[in-house]
Design an enzyme around this catalytic site. Structure first.
Site, PDB file in Angstrom:
ATOM      1  N   GLU A  55       0.718  -1.108   0.123  1.00 20.14           N
ATOM      2  CA  GLU A  55      -0.014   0.180  -0.094  1.00 20.14           C
ATOM      3  C   GLU A  55       0.880   1.255  -0.012  1.00 20.14           C
ATOM      4  O   GLU A  55       2.254   1.228   0.490  1.00 20.14           O
ATOM      5  CB  GLU A  55      -1.041   0.036   1.384  1.00 20.14           C
TER       6      GLU A  55
ATOM      7  N   LYS B 148      -5.470  10.812   1.010  1.00 24.31           N
ATOM      8  CA  LYS B 148      -5.555   9.441   1.571  1.00 24.31           C
ATOM      9  C   LYS B 148      -6.756   9.059   0.804  1.00 24.31           C
ATOM     10  O   LYS B 148      -7.841   9.500   0.946  1.00 24.31           O
ATOM     11  CB  LYS B 148      -5.634   9.324   3.084  1.00 24.31           C
TER      12      LYS B 148
ATOM     13  N   SER C  49     -13.622   1.401  10.134  1.00 23.73           N
ATOM     14  CA  SER C  49     -12.854   1.515   8.767  1.00 23.73           C
ATOM     15  C   SER C  49     -13.450   0.799   7.716  1.00 23.73           C
ATOM     16  O   SER C  49     -13.928  -0.289   8.059  1.00 23.73           O
ATOM     17  CB  SER C  49     -11.465   0.888   8.893  1.00 23.73           C
TER      18      SER C  49
ATOM     19  N   ASP D 141     -11.840  -0.562   5.708  1.00 22.54           N
ATOM     20  CA  ASP D 141     -10.979  -1.888   5.453  1.00 22.54           C
ATOM     21  C   ASP D 141     -11.822  -3.038   5.611  1.00 22.54           C
ATOM     22  O   ASP D 141     -11.505  -4.181   5.114  1.00 22.54           O
ATOM     23  CB  ASP D 141      -9.609  -1.667   6.207  1.00 22.54           C
TER      24      ASP D 141
ATOM     25  N   LYS E 175      -3.407  -1.773  15.623  1.00 19.69           N
ATOM     26  CA  LYS E 175      -2.903  -1.062  17.061  1.00 19.69           C
ATOM     27  C   LYS E 175      -4.191  -0.829  17.768  1.00 19.69           C
ATOM     28  O   LYS E 175      -5.318  -0.625  17.304  1.00 19.69           O
ATOM     29  CB  LYS E 175      -2.507   0.243  16.502  1.00 19.69           C
TER      30      LYS E 175
HETATM   31  N1  PSU Z   1      -3.134   1.574  10.816  1.00 18.01           N
HETATM   32  C1  PSU Z   1      -1.805   1.382  10.920  1.00 18.01           C
HETATM   33  N2  PSU Z   1      -0.868   2.068   9.944  1.00 18.01           N
HETATM   34  C2  PSU Z   1      -1.532   2.453   8.842  1.00 18.01           C
HETATM   35  C3  PSU Z   1      -2.839   2.891   8.602  1.00 18.01           C
HETATM   36  C4  PSU Z   1      -3.853   2.151   9.580  1.00 18.01           C
HETATM   37  O1  PSU Z   1      -1.411   0.891  11.955  1.00 18.01           O
HETATM   38  O2  PSU Z   1      -0.731   3.016   8.176  1.00 18.01           O
HETATM   39  C5  PSU Z   1      -3.553   3.308   7.309  1.00 18.01           C
HETATM   40  C6  PSU Z   1      -3.829   2.125   6.450  1.00 18.01           C
HETATM   41  O3  PSU Z   1      -3.745   2.687   5.101  1.00 18.01           O
HETATM   42  C7  PSU Z   1      -5.167   1.662   6.691  1.00 18.01           C
HETATM   43  C8  PSU Z   1      -5.788   3.038   6.791  1.00 18.01           C
HETATM   44  O4  PSU Z   1      -5.867   0.968   5.585  1.00 18.01           O
HETATM   45  O5  PSU Z   1      -4.921   3.720   7.754  1.00 18.01           O
HETATM   46  C9  PSU Z   1      -7.193   2.970   7.469  1.00 18.01           C
HETATM   47  O6  PSU Z   1      -7.924   4.302   7.563  1.00 18.01           O
HETATM   48  P1  PSU Z   1      -9.219   4.560   8.312  1.00 18.01           P
HETATM   49  O7  PSU Z   1      -9.063   3.989   9.783  1.00 18.01           O
HETATM   50  O8  PSU Z   1      -9.448   6.074   8.394  1.00 18.01           O
HETATM   51  O9  PSU Z   1     -10.138   3.706   7.568  1.00 18.01           O
HETATM   52 MN    MN Z   2     -12.903   6.157   9.946  1.00 15.54          MN
END
Ligand code: PSU
Ligand code: MN
Length: 304
Positions: A25, A87, A141, A143, A160
């Site tokens: 990524e 992002k 997320s 994800d 984390k």
């Molecule tokens: N968590 C980590 N390192 C990261 C990310 C998340 O420990 O770099 C990044 C990744 O790209 C992940 C994104 O897909 O943040 C998730 O963001 P959000 O929580 O806004 O969906």
């Molecule tokens: Mn979010």
């Protein structure tokens, strides 16, 4: 082939010949680490994948093209621009692409573009999940939704504890995403090897990871497989130091009213600021560790 997709010649050739390819990524480059360590790490990760017998495909959106395989110049460009690059999660793809803009891909969009290109294995650091307090903020997320629908193996070091790890596991269970511990029964928590939460299955070899994914694919089960690979013991951090930094980061986010897509980058940057260089070197080592496992898993998958 998708008309918005640009697969690099090297990646295209490897895929055509049935050789192993590992997706990477780019949000980890632009938003995850400071320059120049971000670029150095991205290039070291690519080299590690090559050393372990696979071809790296760093994924990003550049000038509106969905790139599967960035050049080192493109990696340098994303690393230098850092947080100025958007992002890019699933919802950002249409506008960024129509505008011919740049975007750093998160786990979500990296999975999407990898799948479009025919890449089945993806290595990263940490994934997004259900945030603490999600019962009221609804901050979950994208994800997790992507893991529910896109058929890619994601190899990470767990998540984390800026997140609610228990709720993250519940969500993945609901969505039918297998959560595998690599050589562990416990979900690792990124900087530390332990979270106190169990995984669904422990798998001890890249061959068995590949075999499980192969069956999933042959059964036509949509969605990904999440492999959580603990940070090597010698680089793991003391849990009390990390947890204190996370609590402080969460407090500051609340105080400053941080929300939406800023939340994760804000928390990650704060934790890093509060723990100094130690967390950066731990972060680099765990990504390299995931790259090695991903390359070996991609190779095992090609043999099936
Ligand atoms: N968590 C980590 N390192 C990261 C990310 C998340 O420990 O770099 C990044 C990744 O790209 C992940 C994104 O897909 O943040 C998730 O963001 P959000 O929580 O806004 O969906
Ligand atoms: Mn979010």
């Amino acid at each position: 082939m998708n008309r918005y997709l640009s697969i690099s010649p090297e990646v295209q050739e490897a895929l055509r010949e049935g050789r192993p390819v590992v997706a990477l990524e780019s949000t980890i480059i632009s938003h995850g680490m400071p320059y120049p360590q971000n670029v150095q790490t991205a290039l070291r990760v690519e080299q590690t994948i090559r050393d372990n017998g696979a071809v790296p495909a760093t994924i990003a959106i550049i000038g509106g093209r969905l790139k599967a395989g960035c050049t080192s110049e493109e990696i340098e460009y994303l690393g230098r621009k850092g947080q100025a690059v958007t992002k890019a999660s699933r919802r950002d793809l249409p506008v960024l692409t129509a505008r011919k803009a740049d975007g750093a891909t998160t786990v979500t969009t990296t999975m999407m573009i990898a799948a479009m290109a025919g890449i089945q294995v993806f290595a990263t650091g940490g994934i997004g999940g259900v945030h603490r307090g999600a019962a009221t903020t609804m901050d979950i997320s994208a994800d997790l939704e992507e893991l529910a629908q896109t058929q890619v193996i994601v190899i990470c070091a767990g998540a984390k504890s800026i997140l609610d790890l228990g709720l993250t596991l519940e969500y993945l269970e609901t969505k039918g995403v297998p959560v595998i511990g690599y050589q562990t029964d416990e979900l690792p928590a990124f900087y530390t090897r332990h979270s106190g939460f169990g995984v669904d299955y422990r798998i001890d070899s890249p061959e068995e990871l590949a075999a499980a994914f192969h069956v999933k694919r042959e059964l036509g089960l949509k969605g990904g497989m999440l492999v959580t690979n603990p940070i090597p013991e010698e680089y793991s951090m003391p849990a009390d130091i990390i947890n204190a930094a996370i609590e402080e980061a969460l407090r500051q986010a609340e105080e400053q009213g941080i929300h939406g897509k800023q939340t994760t980058p804000f928390l990650l940057a704060k934790v890093k600021e509060l723990t100094g260089g130690d967390s950066l070197s731990a972060n680099i080592e765990l990504v390299l560790n995931n790259a090695r496992l991903a390359a070996r898993t991609a190779a095992a998958l090609c043999r099936l």
